[in-house]
Write a protein that holds these residues in place. Structure first.
Motif, PDB file in Angstrom:
ATOM      1  N   ALA A 136      -3.498  -2.804  -6.636  1.00 51.46           N
ATOM      2  CA  ALA A 136      -2.343  -1.926  -6.793  1.00 51.46           C
ATOM      3  C   ALA A 136      -2.400  -0.831  -5.728  1.00 51.46           C
ATOM      4  CB  ALA A 136      -2.345  -1.301  -8.187  1.00 51.46           C
ATOM      5  N   PRO A 137      -1.257  -0.348  -5.264  1.00 52.33           N
ATOM      6  CA  PRO A 137      -1.253   0.759  -4.300  1.00 52.33           C
ATOM      7  C   PRO A 137      -1.861   2.017  -4.935  1.00 52.33           C
ATOM      8  CG  PRO A 137       0.890  -0.333  -4.365  1.00 52.33           C
ATOM      9  CD  PRO A 137       0.104  -0.862  -5.518  1.00 52.33           C
ATOM     10  N   VAL A 138      -2.737   2.689  -4.190  1.00 55.55           N
ATOM     11  CA  VAL A 138      -3.409   3.891  -4.680  1.00 55.55           C
ATOM     12  C   VAL A 138      -3.159   5.041  -3.719  1.00 55.55           C
ATOM     13  CG1 VAL A 138      -5.619   4.954  -5.269  1.00 55.55           C
ATOM     14  CG2 VAL A 138      -5.204   2.552  -5.844  1.00 55.55           C
ATOM     15  N   LEU A 139      -2.652   6.160  -4.249  1.00 59.57           N
ATOM     16  CA  LEU A 139      -2.418   7.364  -3.453  1.00 59.57           C
ATOM     17  C   LEU A 139      -3.563   8.340  -3.704  1.00 59.57           C
ATOM     18  CD1 LEU A 139      -0.538   9.105  -1.641  1.00 59.57           C
ATOM     19  CD2 LEU A 139       0.483   9.976  -3.759  1.00 59.57           C
ATOM     20  N   THR A 140      -4.312   8.670  -2.653  1.00 62.06           N
ATOM     21  CA  THR A 140      -5.407   9.626  -2.761  1.00 62.06           C
ATOM     22  C   THR A 140      -4.871  11.038  -2.571  1.00 62.06           C
ATOM     23  OG1 THR A 140      -6.991   7.992  -1.914  1.00 62.06           O
ATOM     24  CG2 THR A 140      -7.644  10.307  -1.823  1.00 62.06           C
ATOM     25  N   LEU A 141      -5.227  11.928  -3.493  1.00 68.20           N
ATOM     26  CA  LEU A 141      -4.753  13.306  -3.449  1.00 68.20           C
ATOM     27  C   LEU A 141      -5.798  14.198  -2.788  1.00 68.20           C
ATOM     28  CD1 LEU A 141      -3.257  13.622  -7.051  1.00 68.20           C
ATOM     29  CD2 LEU A 141      -2.137  12.829  -4.960  1.00 68.20           C
ATOM     30  N   SER A 142      -5.320  15.130  -1.972  1.00 67.26           N
ATOM     31  CA  SER A 142      -6.215  16.075  -1.310  1.00 67.26           C
ATOM     32  C   SER A 142      -6.330  17.346  -2.133  1.00 67.26           C
ATOM     33  CB  SER A 142      -5.703  16.395   0.103  1.00 67.26           C
ATOM     34  OG  SER A 142      -4.416  16.982   0.038  1.00 67.26           O
ATOM     35  N   ALA A 143      -7.197  18.252  -1.702  1.00 64.95           N
ATOM     36  CA  ALA A 143      -7.426  19.499  -2.426  1.00 64.95           C
ATOM     37  C   ALA A 143      -6.166  20.348  -2.458  1.00 64.95           C
ATOM     38  CB  ALA A 143      -8.566  20.273  -1.779  1.00 64.95           C
ATOM     39  N   THR A 144      -6.066  21.230  -3.467  1.00 63.20           N
ATOM     40  CA  THR A 144      -4.919  22.114  -3.568  1.00 63.20           C
ATOM     41  C   THR A 144      -4.960  23.147  -2.450  1.00 63.20           C
ATOM     42  OG1 THR A 144      -6.099  23.670  -4.991  1.00 63.20           O
ATOM     43  CG2 THR A 144      -4.922  21.866  -6.071  1.00 63.20           C
ATOM     44  N   GLU A 145      -3.819  23.790  -2.206  1.00 62.84           N
ATOM     45  CA  GLU A 145      -3.754  24.818  -1.176  1.00 62.84           C
ATOM     46  C   GLU A 145      -4.676  25.981  -1.514  1.00 62.84           C
ATOM     47  OE1 GLU A 145      -2.354  24.405   1.586  1.00 62.84           O
ATOM     48  OE2 GLU A 145      -1.283  22.563   1.137  1.00 62.84           O
ATOM     49  N   ASP A 146      -4.818  26.313  -2.806  1.00 59.90           N
ATOM     50  CA  ASP A 146      -5.685  27.412  -3.200  1.00 59.90           C
ATOM     51  C   ASP A 146      -7.135  27.136  -2.848  1.00 59.90           C
ATOM     52  OD1 ASP A 146      -3.561  28.797  -4.195  1.00 59.90           O
ATOM     53  OD2 ASP A 146      -3.833  28.128  -6.273  1.00 59.90           O
TER      54      ASP A 146
ATOM     55  N   SER B 227       0.841  -1.196   0.000  1.00 56.70           N
ATOM     56  CA  SER B 227       0.000   0.000   0.000  1.00 56.70           C
ATOM     57  C   SER B 227       0.875   1.245   0.000  1.00 56.70           C
ATOM     58  CB  SER B 227      -0.927  -0.001   1.225  1.00 56.70           C
ATOM     59  OG  SER B 227      -0.168  -0.013   2.428  1.00 56.70           O
ATOM     60  N   VAL B 228       0.259   2.400  -0.258  1.00 57.14           N
ATOM     61  CA  VAL B 228       0.989   3.670  -0.246  1.00 57.14           C
ATOM     62  C   VAL B 228       0.171   4.702   0.532  1.00 57.14           C
ATOM     63  CG1 VAL B 228       0.013   4.401  -2.482  1.00 57.14           C
ATOM     64  CG2 VAL B 228       2.118   5.438  -1.638  1.00 57.14           C
ATOM     65  N   ARG B 229       0.857   5.442   1.404  1.00 57.63           N
ATOM     66  CA  ARG B 229       0.217   6.466   2.216  1.00 57.63           C
ATOM     67  C   ARG B 229       1.138   7.680   2.299  1.00 57.63           C
ATOM     68  NH1 ARG B 229      -3.222   3.463   1.493  1.00 57.63           N
ATOM     69  NH2 ARG B 229      -4.739   2.496   2.913  1.00 57.63           N
ATOM     70  N   PRO B 230       0.576   8.882   2.326  1.00 59.37           N
ATOM     71  CA  PRO B 230       1.418  10.069   2.479  1.00 59.37           C
ATOM     72  C   PRO B 230       1.787  10.295   3.940  1.00 59.37           C
ATOM     73  CG  PRO B 230      -0.863  10.735   2.280  1.00 59.37           C
ATOM     74  CD  PRO B 230      -0.838   9.223   2.110  1.00 59.37           C
ATOM     75  N   GLU B 231       2.933  10.919   4.165  1.00 64.33           N
ATOM     76  CA  GLU B 231       3.293  11.369   5.502  1.00 64.33           C
ATOM     77  C   GLU B 231       2.722  12.776   5.643  1.00 64.33           C
ATOM     78  OE1 GLU B 231       7.451  11.138   6.233  1.00 64.33           O
ATOM     79  OE2 GLU B 231       7.606   8.999   5.759  1.00 64.33           O
ATOM     80  N   GLY B 232       1.539  12.868   6.197  1.00 67.96           N
ATOM     81  CA  GLY B 232       0.825  14.139   6.246  1.00 67.96           C
ATOM     82  C   GLY B 232      -0.225  14.149   5.154  1.00 67.96           C
ATOM     83  N   THR B 233      -0.111  15.099   4.219  1.00 70.90           N
ATOM     84  CA  THR B 233      -1.068  15.182   3.121  1.00 70.90           C
ATOM     85  C   THR B 233      -0.335  15.123   1.787  1.00 70.90           C
ATOM     86  OG1 THR B 233      -0.975  17.602   3.104  1.00 70.90           O
ATOM     87  CG2 THR B 233      -2.690  16.564   4.470  1.00 70.90           C
ATOM     88  N   ALA B 234      -1.094  14.768   0.755  1.00 67.02           N
ATOM     89  CA  ALA B 234      -0.579  14.768  -0.616  1.00 67.02           C
ATOM     90  C   ALA B 234      -1.501  15.673  -1.415  1.00 67.02           C
ATOM     91  CB  ALA B 234      -0.556  13.354  -1.189  1.00 67.02           C
ATOM     92  N   ALA B 235      -1.213  16.980  -1.404  1.00 66.24           N
ATOM     93  CA  ALA B 235      -2.089  17.963  -2.030  1.00 66.24           C
ATOM     94  C   ALA B 235      -1.812  18.080  -3.518  1.00 66.24           C
ATOM     95  CB  ALA B 235      -1.923  19.327  -1.356  1.00 66.24           C
ATOM     96  N   LYS B 236      -2.850  18.247  -4.284  1.00 61.48           N
ATOM     97  CA  LYS B 236      -2.719  18.435  -5.729  1.00 61.48           C
ATOM     98  C   LYS B 236      -1.829  19.652  -6.011  1.00 61.48           C
ATOM     99  CE  LYS B 236      -7.398  16.674  -6.582  1.00 61.48           C
ATOM    100  NZ  LYS B 236      -8.748  16.995  -7.136  1.00 61.48           N
ATOM    101  N   GLY B 237      -0.923  19.499  -6.965  1.00 61.94           N
ATOM    102  CA  GLY B 237      -0.057  20.596  -7.342  1.00 61.94           C
ATOM    103  C   GLY B 237       1.126  20.817  -6.423  1.00 61.94           C
ATOM    104  N   GLY B 238       1.267  19.980  -5.388  1.00 65.71           N
ATOM    105  CA  GLY B 238       2.356  20.156  -4.435  1.00 65.71           C
ATOM    106  C   GLY B 238       3.303  18.973  -4.398  1.00 65.71           C
ATOM    107  N   TYR B 239       4.100  18.949  -3.340  1.00 66.11           N
ATOM    108  CA  TYR B 239       5.044  17.860  -3.108  1.00 66.11           C
ATOM    109  C   TYR B 239       4.606  17.083  -1.874  1.00 66.11           C
ATOM    110  CZ  TYR B 239       8.308  19.956  -6.452  1.00 66.11           C
ATOM    111  OH  TYR B 239       8.884  20.444  -7.582  1.00 66.11           O
ATOM    112  N   ALA B 240       5.041  15.834  -1.779  1.00 68.40           N
ATOM    113  CA  ALA B 240       4.690  15.011  -0.627  1.00 68.40           C
ATOM    114  C   ALA B 240       5.736  13.926  -0.425  1.00 68.40           C
ATOM    115  CB  ALA B 240       3.307  14.374  -0.818  1.00 68.40           C
ATOM    116  N   VAL B 241       5.821  13.465   0.801  1.00 69.92           N
ATOM    117  CA  VAL B 241       6.608  12.275   1.112  1.00 69.92           C
ATOM    118  C   VAL B 241       5.621  11.131   1.295  1.00 69.92           C
ATOM    119  CG1 VAL B 241       8.162  11.148   2.743  1.00 69.92           C
ATOM    120  CG2 VAL B 241       8.482  13.566   2.186  1.00 69.92           C
ATOM    121  N   VAL B 242       5.796  10.087   0.515  1.00 69.40           N
ATOM    122  CA  VAL B 242       4.882   8.942   0.579  1.00 69.40           C
ATOM    123  C   VAL B 242       5.657   7.687   0.979  1.00 69.40           C
ATOM    124  CG1 VAL B 242       3.335   9.944  -1.141  1.00 69.40           C
ATOM    125  CG2 VAL B 242       5.156   8.418  -1.885  1.00 69.40           C
ATOM    126  N   ASP B 243       4.977   6.801   1.682  1.00 70.43           N
ATOM    127  CA  ASP B 243       5.577   5.547   2.135  1.00 70.43           C
ATOM    128  C   ASP B 243       4.875   4.368   1.473  1.00 70.43           C
ATOM    129  OD1 ASP B 243       7.298   6.831   3.929  1.00 70.43           O
ATOM    130  OD2 ASP B 243       5.776   6.866   5.496  1.00 70.43           O
TER     131      ASP B 243
END
Length: 242
Positions: A170-180, A29-45
């Motif tokens: 398959a591992p699926v990463l869900t993206l959160s809303a953009t900061e805007d 599986s794949v999960r973000p450390e914190g959030t995975a916002a659209k248009g940004g960067y993230a650390v995923v495990d």
């Protein structure tokens, strides 16, 4: 005698439940450390459990989605693992920080240099990724898990909404809303706090008989105002970090 039969039936039922549920739980599986916002960067495990009792996981291959290529992919070093990053030419170049990107990471492979993931353990494989697409709600990464006895398990079946989870999802990463998209919420919170403070001031001017009520509402307005400002500052920091 009857009690023994009931106990035996209960144990058998529990074993059956565990046997049926374990494959759904023990997958890559794949999960973000914190959030995975659209248009940004993230650390995923990428979390990899060992499903076997007599073999270790010695290799993990993660294939990146071609529909939404990621130009920046940086793995974190892990003791006991060799990491290979494969890049491929893009059919359509990307724009990133004012630069044209003609290739992106297509696969990351972790190969054990020691025992790997032994039975009864799991391992996390972190990656820093970006920029995340703004026109997608999720990213699907197909993974291949190899064991020390040469068995290969392919976690490549794409889960579909409204359907049962496949046997090898398959591992699926869900993206959160953009900061805007978070910014209007911060503005709304600030406006609500201003309205509360104004209401408190109006109540206070009506007379001494409502002095206590006005003070209470004033305190509430101040607290709400501080919360709104803090939310706005936090959203600004997230945008700056992206």
């Amino acid at each position: 005698m009857k009690v023994s039969r009931i106990a035996a039936s209960g144990a058998l039922a529990a074993t059956a439940v565990l046997a049926l549920s374990s494959p759904a739980l023990a997958h890559v599986s794949v999960r973000p450390e914190g959030t995975a916002a659209k248009g940004g960067y993230a650390v995923v495990d990428f979390k990899v459990p060992n499903e076997r009792d007599n073999a270790s996981t010695t290799k993990l291959e993660v294939t990146f989605p071609t529909g939404h290529p990621l130009a920046s992919v940086m793995p974190e070093p892990i003791d006991g693992w060799k990491i290979d990053v494969t890049r491929s030419e893009l059919a359509k170049p990307l724009e990133m920080h004012g630069k044209k990107i003609t290739e992106a990471v297509s696969k990351v492979t972790w190969t054990a240099t020691g025992q790997g993931i032994e039975p009864g353990f799991f391992q996390k494989f972190p990656l820093s990724v970006g920029t995340l697409p703004e026109d997608a709600d999720r990213l699907v990464f197909k993974a291949i898990q190899t064991y020390s006895d040469k068995e290969v398990v392919r976690w490549i079946e794409v889960p579909q909404q409204g359907q049962d989870e496949p046997e090898h999802p398959a591992p699926v990463l869900t993206l959160s809303a953009t900061e805007d998209e978070h910014a209007p919420a911060a503005a709304g919170a600030a406006k609500a706090s201003d309205d509360t403070a104004n209401a408190a001031a109006t109540t206070a001017s009506d007379g001494d008989g409502t002095d206590t009520t006005a003070r209470v509402l004033g305190v509430v307005g101040i607290v709400a105002g501080v919360a709104g400002v803090a939310f706005g500052v936090l959203a600004g920091r997230r945008r700056s970090a992206a």
